[in-house]
Write an enzyme that holds these catalytic residues in place. Structure first.
Site, PDB file in Angstrom:
ATOM      1  N   ASP A  32       0.863  -1.190   0.000  1.00  0.00           N
ATOM      2  CA  ASP A  32       0.000   0.000   0.000  1.00  0.00           C
ATOM      3  C   ASP A  32       0.890   1.228   0.000  1.00  0.00           C
ATOM      4  O   ASP A  32       1.946   1.233   0.629  1.00  0.00           O
ATOM      5  CB  ASP A  32      -0.881  -0.017   1.259  1.00  0.00           C
ATOM      6  CG  ASP A  32      -2.134   0.816   1.096  1.00  0.00           C
ATOM      7  OD1 ASP A  32      -3.237   0.259   1.137  1.00  0.00           O
ATOM      8  OD2 ASP A  32      -2.012   2.059   0.924  1.00  0.00           O
ATOM      9  N   ALA A  76      -6.392   1.271  -5.861  1.00  0.00           N
ATOM     10  CA  ALA A  76      -6.950   2.069  -6.954  1.00  0.00           C
ATOM     11  C   ALA A  76      -7.442   3.387  -6.394  1.00  0.00           C
ATOM     12  O   ALA A  76      -7.653   3.513  -5.182  1.00  0.00           O
ATOM     13  CB  ALA A  76      -8.132   1.334  -7.598  1.00  0.00           C
ATOM     14  N   TYR A 142     -13.795   6.678 -13.856  1.00  0.00           N
ATOM     15  CA  TYR A 142     -13.515   5.588 -12.907  1.00  0.00           C
ATOM     16  C   TYR A 142     -14.018   4.250 -13.463  1.00  0.00           C
ATOM     17  O   TYR A 142     -13.272   3.268 -13.528  1.00  0.00           O
ATOM     18  CB  TYR A 142     -14.169   5.900 -11.551  1.00  0.00           C
ATOM     19  CG  TYR A 142     -14.149   4.719 -10.613  1.00  0.00           C
ATOM     20  CD1 TYR A 142     -12.942   4.142 -10.222  1.00  0.00           C
ATOM     21  CD2 TYR A 142     -15.337   4.157 -10.140  1.00  0.00           C
ATOM     22  CE1 TYR A 142     -12.922   3.037  -9.377  1.00  0.00           C
ATOM     23  CE2 TYR A 142     -15.322   3.057  -9.299  1.00  0.00           C
ATOM     24  CZ  TYR A 142     -14.119   2.502  -8.928  1.00  0.00           C
ATOM     25  OH  TYR A 142     -14.089   1.400  -8.111  1.00  0.00           O
ATOM     26  N   ARG A 285     -26.375  14.536  -8.033  1.00  0.00           N
ATOM     27  CA  ARG A 285     -24.922  14.482  -8.203  1.00  0.00           C
ATOM     28  C   ARG A 285     -24.652  13.959  -9.619  1.00  0.00           C
ATOM     29  O   ARG A 285     -25.300  13.002 -10.047  1.00  0.00           O
ATOM     30  CB  ARG A 285     -24.351  13.513  -7.159  1.00  0.00           C
ATOM     31  CG  ARG A 285     -22.896  13.603  -6.920  1.00  0.00           C
ATOM     32  CD  ARG A 285     -22.469  12.760  -5.733  1.00  0.00           C
ATOM     33  NE  ARG A 285     -22.745  11.331  -5.926  1.00  0.00           N
ATOM     34  CZ  ARG A 285     -22.368  10.384  -5.089  1.00  0.00           C
ATOM     35  NH1 ARG A 285     -21.718  10.696  -3.988  1.00  0.00           N
ATOM     36  NH2 ARG A 285     -22.635   9.124  -5.316  1.00  0.00           N
ATOM     37  N   GLY A 287     -23.517  11.973 -12.701  1.00  0.00           N
ATOM     38  CA  GLY A 287     -23.073  10.590 -12.922  1.00  0.00           C
ATOM     39  C   GLY A 287     -23.751   9.565 -12.044  1.00  0.00           C
ATOM     40  O   GLY A 287     -23.330   8.410 -12.011  1.00  0.00           O
TER      41      GLY A 287
HETATM   42  N1  UDP Z   1     -25.783  10.208  -1.432  1.00  0.00           N
HETATM   43  C1  UDP Z   1     -26.499  11.266  -0.901  1.00  0.00           C
HETATM   44  N2  UDP Z   1     -25.885  12.078  -0.001  1.00  0.00           N
HETATM   45  C2  UDP Z   1     -24.603  11.900   0.409  1.00  0.00           C
HETATM   46  C3  UDP Z   1     -23.867  10.812  -0.127  1.00  0.00           C
HETATM   47  C4  UDP Z   1     -24.497  10.000  -1.049  1.00  0.00           C
HETATM   48  O1  UDP Z   1     -27.673  11.483  -1.237  1.00  0.00           O
HETATM   49  O2  UDP Z   1     -24.106  12.697   1.228  1.00  0.00           O
HETATM   50  C5  UDP Z   1     -26.426   9.301  -2.383  1.00  0.00           C
HETATM   51  C6  UDP Z   1     -25.733   9.223  -3.728  1.00  0.00           C
HETATM   52  O3  UDP Z   1     -26.213  10.214  -4.592  1.00  0.00           O
HETATM   53  C7  UDP Z   1     -26.109   7.814  -4.179  1.00  0.00           C
HETATM   54  C8  UDP Z   1     -26.206   7.024  -2.874  1.00  0.00           C
HETATM   55  O4  UDP Z   1     -26.358   8.001  -1.845  1.00  0.00           O
HETATM   56  O5  UDP Z   1     -27.383   7.816  -4.786  1.00  0.00           O
HETATM   57  C9  UDP Z   1     -24.965   6.196  -2.594  1.00  0.00           C
HETATM   58  O6  UDP Z   1     -23.850   7.040  -2.753  1.00  0.00           O
HETATM   59  P1  UDP Z   1     -22.378   6.576  -2.387  1.00  0.00           P
HETATM   60  O7  UDP Z   1     -21.459   7.741  -2.649  1.00  0.00           O
HETATM   61  O8  UDP Z   1     -22.360   6.000  -1.013  1.00  0.00           O
HETATM   62  O9  UDP Z   1     -22.067   5.381  -3.374  1.00  0.00           O
HETATM   63  P2  UDP Z   1     -22.117   5.294  -4.981  1.00  0.00           P
HETATM   64  O10 UDP Z   1     -23.466   4.711  -5.312  1.00  0.00           O
HETATM   65  O11 UDP Z   1     -21.892   6.664  -5.543  1.00  0.00           O
HETATM   66  O12 UDP Z   1     -21.012   4.356  -5.305  1.00  0.00           O
END
Ligand code: UDP
Length: 331
Positions: A32, A76, A142, A285, A287
């Site tokens: 790591d 990663a 990613y 958010r 993507g």
């Molecule tokens: N999410 C949210 N608020 C936060 C963090 C995440 O509403 O503060 C939502 C995010 O948009 C997704 C879900 O929670 O729909 C899971 O997000 P996370 O980042 O945990 O994992 P991802 O699905 O992006 O890998």
């Protein structure tokens, strides 16, 4: 005994996988660069080398003079938003790092690898639950770097006889006794909700409440870190044994076959902790697909893996760990 090299073994997933490898009688050697991992997370009993995947000379030293039977490659960079802002860094680390590793493995005649991939390879999935036959169309760098990694393994296997498995993670969450989730900055939902409970955040920002889902928030498939770690041990044993149970395309989803919305996660955390979680609606958010739910039938059929823990156990374990480590590994 031959060792198993665990790249990224000081991170959230790597430390839990290492812990379970030890419990199953393997001899893990963690590699790591500690950019995101923590020394304190490395399972006691595992070997440790600090090195960066970008440094091929370091790999020469890692493999030289050691008997390494296989590699579990988890190191990663993996934050979707960062990958959109810094795509070249993501390709360099995730694709370049894998190439350096595979070169070193070939030079040292190490012929087995378990590769950490992601549900992000599916982009906006064509159907729910997502099977491994669904089209792969990543919508962020990613996911693209992980899909390229899988393709590199297909080609290396054809050329050099490399034995491999790729595991496409859905939303990994929860904690073991020793290891939990603590990223800086934290982007993941469950640890963020727990930070609200602990008063470290004023409220949870819900990224989008206008999706075409029953309560308007995104649905994800959460998998307990211990279930995920168990899949790695099964996959490792299968590649080490060149198991005939491994299909020609040894790529497997790891999820629970069950989705929960952001609001359902908040409700579960409120139930487990007994404390309210104030929420504020925010814009979507970039993507974020509306729904991601795995079918795990393929790995169940091939390797007999099934998740044994549900959402309550995920949140209970995450909360227990977080109470012991309110500031993650820093406190
Ligand atoms: N999410 C949210 N608020 C936060 C963090 C995440 O509403 O503060 C939502 C995010 O948009 C997704 C879900 O929670 O729909 C899971 O997000 P996370 O980042 O945990 O994992 P991802 O699905 O992006 O890998």
């Amino acid at each position: 005994m031959a060792e198993v090299l665990v790249t990224g073994g000081a991170g959230y997933i790597g430390s839990s996988v290492t812990e379970l490898l030890l419990a199953h009688g393997h001899a893990p050697l963690v590699l790591d660069n500690l950019s995101q991992g923590h020394c304190a997370a490395i399972a006691p009993g595992a070997g440790f080398l600090q090195a960066d995947l970008q440094d091929p000379d370091a790999f020469a030293h890692v493999f030289a003079g050691r008997k390494i039977a296989a590699v579990i490659h988890l190191a990663a960079v993996s934050v979707v938003g960062d990958s959109v802002r810094q795509p070249l860094r993501y390709y360099r680390q995730n694709v370049g790092g894998l190439l350096n590793l595979l070169d070193a493995m070939r030079d040292a005649s190490v012929g087995a690898i378990v590769f950490s991939s992601t549900a992000s390879v599916y982009g906006i999935p064509e159907k729910i639950p997502v099977t491994e036959r669904c089209a792969v169309r990543p919508i962020n760098p990613y996911g693209s770097t992980k899909l390229l990694g899988e393709q590199i393994l297909v080609d290396a296997a054809a050329a050099d006889g490399l034995r491999w498995v790729a595991l496409r993670y859905f939303n990994v969450a929860g904690a073991t006794e020793l290891c939990g989730e603590a990223h800086h900055p934290e982007t993941h939902l469950i640890p963020r909700v727990l930070e609200v409970v602990l008063g470290q955040r004023p409220h949870l920002e819900i990224y989008g409440a206008d999706y075409a889902t029953p309560d308007g928030t995104c649905i994800r498939d959460y998998i307990h870190i211990l279930d995920l770690a168990e899949a790695h041990v099964l996959a490792l044993d299968a590649v080490l044994a060149a198991s005939p149970a491994l299909p020609a395309a040894p790529i497997f989803n790891l999820g629970n076959n069950r989705g929960y919305s952001v609001r359902e996660i908040v409700a579960c955390v409120e139930k487990v902790t007994g404390r309210p979680v104030p929420c504020v609606n925010h814009p979507r958010r970039n993507g974020d697909p509306p729904q991601l739910v795995a079918s795990h039938d393929k790995i169940a059929d091939a390797l007999g893996w099934r998740p044994r823990r549900g959402l309550d156990e995920i949140v209970v374990s995450a909360w227990a760990w977080r109470q012991r480590h309110p500031r993650g590994y820093e406190g």
